[in-house]
Design a protein around this motif. Structure first.
Motif, PDB file in Angstrom:
ATOM      1  N   ILE A 148      -8.740 -18.164  31.686  1.00  0.00           N
ATOM      2  CA  ILE A 148      -8.562 -19.512  32.486  1.00  0.00           C
ATOM      3  C   ILE A 148      -7.999 -18.788  33.642  1.00  0.00           C
ATOM      4  N   VAL A 157      -8.990 -24.480  38.684  1.00  0.00           N
ATOM      5  CA  VAL A 157      -8.766 -23.668  37.647  1.00  0.00           C
ATOM      6  C   VAL A 157     -10.226 -23.566  37.063  1.00  0.00           C
ATOM      7  N   THR A 209     -13.048 -21.180  34.303  1.00  0.00           N
ATOM      8  CA  THR A 209     -13.159 -20.245  32.945  1.00  0.00           C
ATOM      9  C   THR A 209     -13.885 -19.085  33.572  1.00  0.00           C
TER      10      THR A 209
END
Length: 53
Positions: free
Chosen positions: A29, A41, A43
């Motif tokens: 993350i 935020v 991945t």
């Protein structure tokens, strides 16, 4: 290997910090360094990281 809370540059030019590891460290993350809340935020896979800053 991704290290928590270290600053990285992604291959697309964005910078930020790894805030949580996923799997066996194959992804994380990632908190992007930019103003605003859209895509703050994300991945990220290890192959998307260019270098540690």
């Amino acid at each position: 290997m991704i290290e928590l809370y270290e600053k990285y540059r992604l291959k697309d030019g964005r910078t930020g910090r790894a805030v949580e590891l996923l799997g066996n460290g194959e992804a994380c993350i990632f908190e992007v360094d930019k103003k605003g809340f859209d895509e703050k935020v994300i991945t990220v896979l290890t192959d998307e990281i260019e270098k540690k800053l």
